[in-house]
Design a protein around this motif. Structure first.
Motif, PDB file in Angstrom:
ATOM      1  N   UNK A  82      -2.143   8.783  48.038  1.00  0.00           N
ATOM      2  CA  UNK A  82      -2.971   9.358  47.115  1.00  0.00           C
ATOM      3  C   UNK A  82      -3.638   8.356  45.967  1.00  0.00           C
ATOM      4  N   UNK A  83      -2.961   8.491  45.266  1.00  0.00           N
ATOM      5  CA  UNK A  83      -3.452   7.486  44.557  1.00  0.00           C
ATOM      6  C   UNK A  83      -3.954   6.930  44.159  1.00  0.00           C
ATOM      7  N   UNK A  84      -4.204   5.583  45.467  1.00  0.00           N
ATOM      8  CA  UNK A  84      -4.165   4.143  45.361  1.00  0.00           C
ATOM      9  C   UNK A  84      -5.227   4.197  46.284  1.00  0.00           C
ATOM     10  N   UNK A  85      -6.125   5.999  47.448  1.00  0.00           N
ATOM     11  CA  UNK A  85      -6.804   5.967  47.467  1.00  0.00           C
ATOM     12  C   UNK A  85      -8.040   6.364  46.501  1.00  0.00           C
ATOM     13  N   UNK A  86      -7.847   7.114  46.125  1.00  0.00           N
ATOM     14  CA  UNK A  86      -8.428   7.944  45.288  1.00  0.00           C
ATOM     15  C   UNK A  86      -8.751   6.800  44.432  1.00  0.00           C
ATOM     16  N   UNK A  87      -8.190   5.667  43.549  1.00  0.00           N
ATOM     17  CA  UNK A  87      -8.849   4.934  42.759  1.00  0.00           C
ATOM     18  C   UNK A  87      -9.428   4.180  42.993  1.00  0.00           C
ATOM     19  N   UNK A  88      -9.587   3.704  44.967  1.00  0.00           N
ATOM     20  CA  UNK A  88     -10.583   2.827  44.552  1.00  0.00           C
ATOM     21  C   UNK A  88     -11.342   2.715  46.365  1.00  0.00           C
ATOM     22  N   UNK A  89     -11.848   4.208  46.548  1.00  0.00           N
ATOM     23  CA  UNK A  89     -12.924   4.715  47.503  1.00  0.00           C
ATOM     24  C   UNK A  89     -13.948   3.928  47.010  1.00  0.00           C
ATOM     25  N   UNK A  90     -14.419   3.797  45.632  1.00  0.00           N
ATOM     26  CA  UNK A  90     -15.508   3.326  45.269  1.00  0.00           C
ATOM     27  C   UNK A  90     -16.597   2.433  45.518  1.00  0.00           C
ATOM     28  N   UNK A  91     -14.975   1.033  46.070  1.00  0.00           N
ATOM     29  CA  UNK A  91     -15.136   0.528  47.082  1.00  0.00           C
ATOM     30  C   UNK A  91     -14.900   0.180  48.065  1.00  0.00           C
ATOM     31  N   UNK A  92     -15.366   1.549  48.852  1.00  0.00           N
ATOM     32  CA  UNK A  92     -15.321   1.904  50.200  1.00  0.00           C
ATOM     33  C   UNK A  92     -17.124   2.276  50.615  1.00  0.00           C
ATOM     34  N   UNK A  93     -18.070   2.330  49.366  1.00  0.00           N
ATOM     35  CA  UNK A  93     -19.138   2.960  49.554  1.00  0.00           C
ATOM     36  C   UNK A  93     -19.961   1.239  50.096  1.00  0.00           C
ATOM     37  N   UNK A  94     -21.323   2.073  50.408  1.00  0.00           N
ATOM     38  CA  UNK A  94     -22.358   0.816  50.378  1.00  0.00           C
ATOM     39  C   UNK A  94     -23.747   1.775  50.669  1.00  0.00           C
ATOM     40  N   UNK A  95     -25.011   0.556  50.943  1.00  0.00           N
ATOM     41  CA  UNK A  95     -25.999   0.995  51.350  1.00  0.00           C
ATOM     42  C   UNK A  95     -26.449   3.199  49.921  1.00  0.00           C
ATOM     43  N   UNK A  96     -27.330   3.371  50.304  1.00  0.00           N
ATOM     44  CA  UNK A  96     -27.526   4.780  49.081  1.00  0.00           C
ATOM     45  C   UNK A  96     -25.900   5.813  49.263  1.00  0.00           C
ATOM     46  N   UNK A  97     -24.766   5.689  49.739  1.00  0.00           N
ATOM     47  CA  UNK A  97     -23.594   6.370  49.179  1.00  0.00           C
ATOM     48  C   UNK A  97     -23.392   5.092  48.172  1.00  0.00           C
TER      49      UNK A  97
END
Length: 245
Positions: A102-117
């Motif tokens: 969970x810690x790794x995913x929480x910290x890196x979710x912004x790298x998976x956002x594109x466009x309006x996200x």
């Protein structure tokens, strides 16, 4: 030059397609390999691959992906997967949490956002909110390490409850759709997603909704699910029927 630049900027489809070309041939953007650096010391025992993160292995949340790529919830472009739907993207993150933690995913979710996200994250969220999302929930859903991210993304991207319920109720699979070659498994996946968005979390309720959404001529050949029917078992029964058409 200004005219050419403006023509490119005003053509999002061209920009999307250019990005595909560059992503498919990243070596063309790199210079010659430099000299090898000094080998680093080995990491701590047990660290292994658990903390590894690559956004392209997860996929990208791109809710406004151009319609020229089709209307599916998941679109594959080159080697990358793009998710238009928030619920589908969050389901994918749940899978990654089991692999990476969970810690790794929480910290890196912004790298998976594109466009309006990505625009939402960079311009609409405060630094305090971003820091809050990087932490685990301390009050509700303590067993879900990305609960705070889920609440924020769903609040921003899920349709209103009335719209979600209407979408869920109106989605059906007819005999004419089957005869025209439309996938029943795609209907199955869409109906399950819409059921979740409408608040139906029970597997039996979801499967029963899928079955009730079939034309009666199709339901005659598919057993009605009961409370012991698994998602996989029911999906396989649909696949077997689809192969016979």
């Amino acid at each position: 030059m200004d005219t050419v630049y403006k023509a490119i900027v005003d053509n999002p489809d061209f920009i999307n397609r250019l990005a595909d070309v560059l992503r498919g041939n990243p070596g063309g953007l790199r210079g010659p390999r430099g000299p090898s650096g000094t080998p680093s010391a080995p990491g701590p025992a047990g660290s292994g691959d658990h903390g590894h993160w690559r956004a392209d292995e997860v996929g990208f949340f791109f809710p406004d992906l151009h319609s020229s790529y089709g209307s599916a919830d998941i679109v594959t472009i080159g080697k990358d997967s793009f998710y238009r739907n928030a619920s589908v993207f969050l389901d994918r993150l749940d899978d990654i949490v089991k692999l990476r933690g969970g810690e790794i995913v929480r910290a890196n979710i912004p790298t998976c956002l594109h466009g309006t996200a990505l625009q939402w994250y960079t311009t609409e969220l405060s630094e305090n909110e971003k820091s809050f999302f990087r932490g685990a929930s301390t009050t509700t859903n303590l067993q879900d390490p990305i609960h705070r991210w889920k609440v924020a993304i769903r609040r921003r991207w899920d349709p209103p409850a009335s719209v979600a319920l209407q979408n869920f109720m109106s989605t059906r699979y007819t005999l004419s759709m089957a005869m025209s070659g439309m996938s029943m498994i795609q209907y199955f996946s869409t109906k399950i997603r819409l059921a979740k968005e409408a608040g139906f979390d029970n597997v039996y309720q979801q499967l029963l909704a899928v079955w009730n959404g079939l034309d009666i001529e199709i339901r005659e050949h598919i057993a009605e699910p009961d409370e012991d029917t698994s998602m996989e078992k029911f999906r396989k029964s649909l696949e077997e029927r689809e192969r016979l058409w």
